[in-house]
Enzyme design. Structure first.
Site, PDB file in Angstrom:
ATOM      1  CG  HIS A  13      33.464 -20.766 141.821  1.00  7.62           C
ATOM      2  ND1 HIS A  13      34.464 -19.861 142.125  1.00  7.62           N
ATOM      3  CD2 HIS A  13      32.305 -20.068 141.924  1.00  7.62           C
ATOM      4  CE1 HIS A  13      33.927 -18.689 142.404  1.00  7.62           C
ATOM      5  NE2 HIS A  13      32.613 -18.788 142.278  1.00  7.62           N
ATOM      6  CG  HIS A  15      27.841 -18.295 143.881  1.00 10.75           C
ATOM      7  ND1 HIS A  15      28.410 -17.534 144.873  1.00 10.75           N
ATOM      8  CD2 HIS A  15      28.695 -18.236 142.833  1.00 10.75           C
ATOM      9  CE1 HIS A  15      29.556 -17.023 144.444  1.00 10.75           C
ATOM     10  NE2 HIS A  15      29.751 -17.437 143.205  1.00 10.75           N
ATOM     11  CG  LEU A  16      24.966 -24.623 146.152  1.00  6.14           C
ATOM     12  CD1 LEU A  16      25.212 -25.836 147.051  1.00  6.14           C
ATOM     13  CD2 LEU A  16      24.352 -25.063 144.827  1.00  6.14           C
ATOM     14  NE  ARG A  17      22.864 -16.513 144.795  1.00  9.44           N
ATOM     15  CZ  ARG A  17      23.977 -15.911 144.435  1.00  9.44           C
ATOM     16  NH1 ARG A  17      25.021 -15.838 145.249  1.00  9.44           N
ATOM     17  NH2 ARG A  17      24.074 -15.346 143.246  1.00  9.44           N
ATOM     18  CG  ASN A  41      28.824 -15.181 147.585  1.00  8.08           C
ATOM     19  OD1 ASN A  41      28.500 -16.371 147.532  1.00  8.08           O
ATOM     20  ND2 ASN A  41      28.665 -14.358 146.570  1.00  8.08           N
ATOM     21  CE  LYS A  99      36.150 -16.392 145.826  1.00  9.39           C
ATOM     22  NZ  LYS A  99      34.999 -16.669 144.996  1.00  9.39           N
ATOM     23  CG  HIS A 136      36.173 -12.187 142.892  1.00 12.36           C
ATOM     24  ND1 HIS A 136      34.981 -12.627 142.370  1.00 12.36           N
ATOM     25  CD2 HIS A 136      36.482 -11.046 142.221  1.00 12.36           C
ATOM     26  CE1 HIS A 136      34.574 -11.778 141.422  1.00 12.36           C
ATOM     27  NE2 HIS A 136      35.467 -10.808 141.337  1.00 12.36           N
ATOM     28  CG  HIS A 174      35.356 -16.541 138.764  1.00 15.06           C
ATOM     29  ND1 HIS A 174      36.222 -15.514 139.018  1.00 15.06           N
ATOM     30  CD2 HIS A 174      34.517 -16.591 139.827  1.00 15.06           C
ATOM     31  CE1 HIS A 174      35.908 -14.956 140.172  1.00 15.06           C
ATOM     32  NE2 HIS A 174      34.877 -15.596 140.682  1.00 15.06           N
ATOM     33  CG  LEU A 219      31.013  -8.552 138.346  1.00 11.75           C
ATOM     34  CD1 LEU A 219      30.753  -7.780 139.624  1.00 11.75           C
ATOM     35  CD2 LEU A 219      31.859  -7.712 137.376  1.00 11.75           C
ATOM     36  CG  ASP A 247      31.043 -17.640 139.265  1.00 11.70           C
ATOM     37  OD1 ASP A 247      30.607 -17.709 140.433  1.00 11.70           O
ATOM     38  OD2 ASP A 247      31.337 -16.565 138.717  1.00 11.70           O
ATOM     39  CG  HIS A 251      21.690 -12.870 140.979  1.00 10.44           C
ATOM     40  ND1 HIS A 251      21.818 -12.208 142.186  1.00 10.44           N
ATOM     41  CD2 HIS A 251      22.941 -13.202 140.618  1.00 10.44           C
ATOM     42  CE1 HIS A 251      23.087 -12.138 142.521  1.00 10.44           C
ATOM     43  NE2 HIS A 251      23.807 -12.743 141.589  1.00 10.44           N
ATOM     44  CB  ALA A 263      27.425  -9.445 138.858  1.00  7.39           C
TER      45      ALA A 263
HETATM   46  C1  NCD Z   1      28.546 -14.172 142.075  1.00  2.65           C
HETATM   47  C2  NCD Z   1      27.272 -14.157 142.926  1.00  2.65           C
HETATM   48  O1  NCD Z   1      26.220 -13.761 142.404  1.00  2.65           O
HETATM   49  O2  NCD Z   1      27.330 -14.562 144.091  1.00  2.65           O
HETATM   50  N1  NCD Z   1      28.346 -13.369 140.899  1.00  2.65           N
HETATM   51  C3  NCD Z   1      29.037 -13.461 139.737  1.00  2.65           C
HETATM   52  O3  NCD Z   1      28.822 -12.625 138.855  1.00  2.65           O
HETATM   53  N2  NCD Z   1      29.917 -14.406 139.516  1.00  2.65           N
HETATM   54  C4  NCD Z   1      29.703 -13.721 142.883  1.00  2.65           C
HETATM   55  C5  NCD Z   1      31.057 -14.007 142.237  1.00  2.65           C
HETATM   56  O4  NCD Z   1      31.478 -15.147 142.144  1.00  2.65           O
HETATM   57  O5  NCD Z   1      31.704 -13.058 141.803  1.00  2.65           O
HETATM   58 ZN    ZN Z   2      31.437 -17.080 142.139  1.00  2.00          ZN
END
Ligand code: NCD
Ligand code: ZN
Length: 348
Positions: A13, A15-17, A41, A99, A136, A174, A219, A247, A251, A263
């Site tokens: 899990h 996030h690579l943006r 996302n 997802k 989620h 998560h 989150l 996760d 940011h 978050a």
């Molecule tokens: C994640 C994100 O920034 O894309 N943020 C997080 O707090 N985990 C989204 C997510 O997995 O809830």
């Molecule tokens: Zn996530």
């Protein structure tokens, strides 16, 4: 013990943006992990196989091909996702899951599912073709206390869905509570869960230690210490239902340190070392390989990695900040703090 050699781990899990951000975060994940389940996302979200394949190419272009990193793509479930899209995803060797974000639950979840009934047909197709649903697991009703949203989700959404579609394969992503640990433990073998480093290392008091600490905000939010204890027990138990998912959610420093901070916690920089810290403190380093390198691929029906990585017992200091797009910075989890295990070789 001076060295720890493990089968190369995967991150189930992350996030690579997109865009320029990829150049700053993909190399960190590719340095530590053979594969990663990449969250969809983005804005706009990754809703079709075509979109996922194009995103995969952009990720691969941001990393050294010699590392052999494999992004495992996912699609973003919306109220209008159709069963054909699910069948196309199943047929693609590059797409591994769908997802489910309840609309409004977290970062970039606005296009998520507004009502579970809207997607029951699609979930039935997913069960039929055995494509995993990544969840989620938080309700979005603001009448429900933020610390209870996961527990209420289990009762209000997940249990009823699984009663109606018992064959659905689900990764409860998560997880943060004892309730989720118990739910997953007592479910059939098609229900698994990922656990992040932050939920194993910290509890909700860490968000407020001496002041408000935005870099501990993610989150689902950190919970009470007894929940952390349950997660720790699950992760180190050897139970094949529980596996590594950072996760890691980058940011910029500016968007975290704000009157309304985003978050997400960035851990990709030193993820495996953070988990090693957790497992050592629990006297369970011998269970790290199962959690990091075996349980995930076995759950997803993928081959195990054959390469190894080695961590050395060496105290080192994490950077205060890392470069990010433009003048922005990324603040990694445990920035400026020390760790006792360091990734030294990657035979990938
Ligand atoms: C994640 C994100 O920034 O894309 N943020 C997080 O707090 N985990 C989204 C997510 O997995 O809830
Ligand atoms: Zn996530």
């Amino acid at each position: 013990m001076k060295q720890l050699t493990l089968r190369k781990p995967d991150d189930w899990h992350v996030h690579l943006r997109d865009g320029e951000s990829l150049n700053f975060v993909v190399p960190a994940t590719a340095r530590q992990f053979a594969r990663a389940i990449v969250m969809p996302n983005l804005t706009p979200p990754v809703t079709t196989v075509e979109h996922a394949l194009a995103y995969r190419e952009r990720i691969l272009a941001a990393t050294d091909p010699k590392l052999g990193f494999e992004p495992l793509m996912t699609l973003y479930l919306t109220d209008v996702t159709d069963p054909d899209t699910v069948r196309q995803a199943k047929a693609s060797p590059y797409v591994h899951a769908v997802k489910y974000y309840p609309a409004g639950a977290t970062t970039n979840s606005e296009s998520g599912v507004t009502k579970i009934d809207n997607v029951m047909g699609v979930l039935e197709t997913m069960a039929e073709v055995d494509l995993p649903l990544l969840v989620h697991g938080e309700v979005t009703d603001h009448g429900v206390d933020i610390f209870d949203r996961e527990k209420v989700f289990i009762h209000d959404i997940l249990e009823p869905v699984l009663q109606r579609i018992p064959d659905l394969r689900v990764v409860f992503e998560h997880i943060t509570t004892r309730d989720a640990v118990e739910f997953v433990t007592n479910s059939n073998a098609r229900i698994g869960a990922t656990i992040t480093p932050q939920h194993l290392l910290f509890d909700r008091n860490d968000i407020f230690k001496g002041g408000i600490r935005p870099h501990y905000y993610c989150l689902p939010i950190l919970k009470r210490s007894q929940h952390r204890a349950a997660l720790l027990e699950a992760a180190t138990s050897g139970n094949p239902k529980f596996f590594l998912g950072t996760d890691s959610a980058p940011h910029s420093q500016a968007s975290k340190e704000s009157s309304c901070g985003c978050a997400g916690i960035y851990s990709a920089h030193s993820a495996i070392e953070l988990y090693a810290k957790v497992f050592e403190a629990a006297d369970a380093l011998d269970q790290l390989e199962a959690f990091a390198s075996l349980n995930g691929p076995n759950f997803y029906g993928l081959k195990l990695n054959t390469e190894t990585i080695t961590l050395a017992r060496e105290t080192w200091q994490l950077p205060k900040e890392l470069p990010f797009t433009g003048d922005d910075k990324l603040i990694p989890l445990l920035a400026d703090d020390t760790l006792d295990w360091k990734l030294v070789t990657n035979h990938g």
